[in-house]
Scaffold this motif. Sequence first.
Motif, PDB file in Angstrom:
ATOM      1  N   VAL A   2       0.852  -1.180   0.000  1.00 23.48           N
ATOM      2  CA  VAL A   2       0.000   0.000   0.000  1.00 23.48           C
ATOM      3  C   VAL A   2       0.891   1.235   0.000  1.00 23.48           C
ATOM      4  N   GLN A   3       0.651   2.106  -0.957  1.00 22.59           N
ATOM      5  CA  GLN A   3       1.457   3.315  -1.077  1.00 22.59           C
ATOM      6  C   GLN A   3       0.624   4.527  -1.454  1.00 22.59           C
ATOM      7  N   LEU A   4       0.910   5.646  -0.818  1.00 21.09           N
ATOM      8  CA  LEU A   4       0.407   6.952  -1.217  1.00 21.09           C
ATOM      9  C   LEU A   4       1.620   7.858  -1.369  1.00 21.09           C
ATOM     10  N   PHE A  29      -6.623   3.158  -2.214  1.00 25.34           N
ATOM     11  CA  PHE A  29      -7.457   4.067  -2.975  1.00 25.34           C
ATOM     12  C   PHE A  29      -8.837   3.511  -3.300  1.00 25.34           C
ATOM     13  N   ASP A  30      -8.923   2.217  -3.584  1.00 25.48           N
ATOM     14  CA  ASP A  30     -10.172   1.616  -4.047  1.00 25.48           C
ATOM     15  C   ASP A  30     -11.316   1.827  -3.060  1.00 25.48           C
ATOM     16  N   LYS A  76      -6.985   7.032 -12.763  1.00 30.70           N
ATOM     17  CA  LYS A  76      -5.554   7.220 -12.587  1.00 30.70           C
ATOM     18  C   LYS A  76      -5.090   6.957 -11.162  1.00 30.70           C
ATOM     19  N   ASN A  77      -6.008   6.561 -10.284  1.00 33.28           N
ATOM     20  CA  ASN A  77      -5.685   6.327  -8.871  1.00 33.28           C
ATOM     21  C   ASN A  77      -4.991   7.534  -8.246  1.00 33.28           C
ATOM     22  N   THR A  78      -5.517   8.708  -8.538  1.00 30.26           N
ATOM     23  CA  THR A  78      -4.863   9.936  -8.118  1.00 30.26           C
ATOM     24  C   THR A  78      -5.863  10.926  -7.542  1.00 30.26           C
ATOM     25  N   VAL A  79      -5.457  11.595  -6.478  1.00 32.60           N
ATOM     26  CA  VAL A  79      -6.233  12.680  -5.895  1.00 32.60           C
ATOM     27  C   VAL A  79      -5.400  13.954  -5.977  1.00 32.60           C
ATOM     28  N   TYR A  80      -6.073  15.091  -6.152  1.00 30.27           N
ATOM     29  CA  TYR A  80      -5.398  16.361  -6.345  1.00 30.27           C
ATOM     30  C   TYR A  80      -5.852  17.382  -5.316  1.00 30.27           C
TER      31      TYR A  80
END
Length: 122
Positions: A2-4, A29-30, A76-80
Amino acid sequence: QVQLVESGGGLVQAGGSLRLSCAASGRAFDRSAMGWFRQGPGKEREFVAAINWSSTAANYGDSVTGRFTISRDNAKNTVYLQMNNLRPEDTAVYYCAAGPITAVAPSQYDYWGQGTQVTVSS
């Protein structure tokens, strides 16, 4: 695994803008809510913003409401975090987090990134 991983931090003048990204892997993320927190030297970790899985709800801390915008791209498994009209008091390490709900308490989040430094000069 698990990585952020946060990116996009840097030095900006007061009144400027910066866009932070957080790339997630594994099950961090899911179907999770995502949040942004920040922490300056000698200060408690402060809630900045949070967003649910479907992007139908978002919450903001009082100090950033109207200036910051949280968004996510699940493909994209991304949050901004778009940060506008930055102030010197926004200077902090910014952390990305994942959890079951769009909570304001850090204890409600299960996974955390390493953080990215944002410095706003006056």
